[in-house]
Write an enzyme that holds these catalytic residues in place. Structure first.
Site, PDB file in Angstrom:
ATOM      1  N   TYR A 255       0.636  -0.955  -0.344  1.00  0.00           N
ATOM      2  CA  TYR A 255       0.222   0.707  -0.049  1.00  0.00           C
ATOM      3  C   TYR A 255       0.830   1.281   0.030  1.00  0.00           C
ATOM      4  O   TYR A 255       1.546   1.261   0.956  1.00  0.00           O
ATOM      5  CB  TYR A 255      -0.888  -0.500   1.463  1.00  0.00           C
ATOM      6  CG  TYR A 255      -2.215   0.946   1.606  1.00  0.00           C
ATOM      7  CD1 TYR A 255      -2.128   1.509   0.560  1.00  0.00           C
ATOM      8  CD2 TYR A 255      -2.667   1.372   2.695  1.00  0.00           C
ATOM      9  CE1 TYR A 255      -2.774   3.170   0.846  1.00  0.00           C
ATOM     10  CE2 TYR A 255      -3.588   2.481   2.770  1.00  0.00           C
ATOM     11  CZ  TYR A 255      -3.734   3.050   1.586  1.00  0.00           C
ATOM     12  OH  TYR A 255      -4.101   4.255   1.515  1.00  0.00           O
TER      13      TYR A 255
ATOM     14  N   LYS B 182      -1.690  -1.451  -3.779  1.00  0.00           N
ATOM     15  CA  LYS B 182      -2.812  -0.648  -3.392  1.00  0.00           C
ATOM     16  C   LYS B 182      -2.013   0.875  -3.820  1.00  0.00           C
ATOM     17  O   LYS B 182      -1.057   0.867  -2.830  1.00  0.00           O
ATOM     18  CB  LYS B 182      -3.586  -0.505  -2.231  1.00  0.00           C
ATOM     19  CG  LYS B 182      -4.876   1.225  -2.242  1.00  0.00           C
ATOM     20  CD  LYS B 182      -4.770   0.669  -0.873  1.00  0.00           C
ATOM     21  CE  LYS B 182      -5.601   2.088  -0.675  1.00  0.00           C
ATOM     22  NZ  LYS B 182      -6.752   2.293   0.726  1.00  0.00           N
TER      23      LYS B 182
END
Length: 301
Positions: free
Chosen positions: A134, A162
């Protein structure tokens, strides 16, 4: 594990007295299931993970796993500033039944790219869960470069990223790293449709807390290459995107959830939406209700 489509970064509902509201949490999870959401994140940054006690973290994740009952993957936010603590938190999530760990770049400490490689490899080696990288440099002060992601892609325990930077250059660089075992997920609602039309696998969304049907439909249209319909729906969501950034996340989205009867307020240092924005919140809440109804009717047709 192959992650794709509409994945919701869930907000954490509290009671009017500031306690964890598991009843509201179950209703939020059920709304996601009913809306066609394809994955959920519990106790991420949108879920105010930094403000949760360990017992609350456990209760949130355990309840999510029980409520979802295998119908979609449950990702646990496990990223912390230290590697050893991140491994420990990831093991905790694994023991509670999570399907994967969403691991943010270590906040505040600003490691080198070499340090990031070592960090994520250690978590993937020892945490006991598939890892989704992320990257959200605006929050962490640390940017995970495409070259570093490329060095991590071959690790069998690292299954996706992400990416919350919405610029096209970054998306293009990461798109080349996609594979059957590594998913590219947008972490930026306003540019998610564009990113998916360019080939990304899905989005980890904040706004899908309140528009699960609309975001599922947007993902389906964009991933199918139906550009005109995807861009038209994306334009309808623009007001919600703008509102979701009017104050720091998750303040605006929790104001909308409260209007849907799910939860009350936030934990300090976050505060409730400023009074000046409350009329806008009420208008957006009405728009959200209408949009969800139109998407339900479109799917039914």
């Amino acid at each position: 594990m192959r992650l794709s489509g509409s994945i919701t970064a869930l907000a954490t509902p509290f009671t009017a007295t500031g306690e964890l509201d598991l009843d509201a949490w179950r209703r939020l999870l059920q709304a996601q299931l009913d809306g066609g959401t394809q994955g959920v994140v519990a106790a991420g940054s949108t879920g105010e993970a930094a403000a949760l006690y360990e017992s609350e973290y456990d209760a949130l994740l355990r309840t999510a796993v029980e409520t979802v009952a295998g119908r979609l993957p449950v990702l646990a936010g496990t990223g912390l500033s230290g590697t050893a603590k991140t491994v420990e938190q990831t093991r905790r999530a694994a023991a509670l039944g999570a399907d994967a760990a969403l691991v943010v770049t270590p906040p505040y400490v600003r490691p080198t790219q070499s340090g990031l490689q070592a960090h994520f490899r250690r978590v993937a080696d020892e945490g006991g869960l598939p890892v989704v990288l992320y990257n959200v440099p605006a929050r962490t002060g640390c940017d995970l470069s495409p070259d570093t992601v490329a060095a991590l892609v071959g690790h069998e325990g690292i299954v996706g990223i992400k990416e919350a930077r919405g610029d096209q250059e970054r998306v293009d660089a990461l798109h080349a790293l996609r594979s059957d075992t590594f998913s590219l997920l947008s972490g930026d609602d306003p540019t998610a449709a564009r990113t998916m039309l360019a080939g990304a696998d899905g989005v980890v969304s904040v706004v899908s807390n309140v528009v699960p049907r609309a975001m599922r439909r947007l993902c389906d249209l964009a991933r199918a290459g139906r550009r005109d319909l995807a861009e038209a729906l994306d334009a309808q969501l623009q007001g919600l995107y703008d509102f979701s950034g009017i104050e720091p996340n998750p303040i605006p989205i929790k104001a909308l959830l409260e209007r849907q009867g799910i939860g009350h307020g936030l934990r300090l240092p976050l505060q409730a939406l400023s009074d000046i924005h409350r009329p806008t919140a009420s208008r957006i809440a009405r728009d959200v209700e209408a949009l969800e109804l139109s998407c339900r009717d479109a799917v039914a047709a």
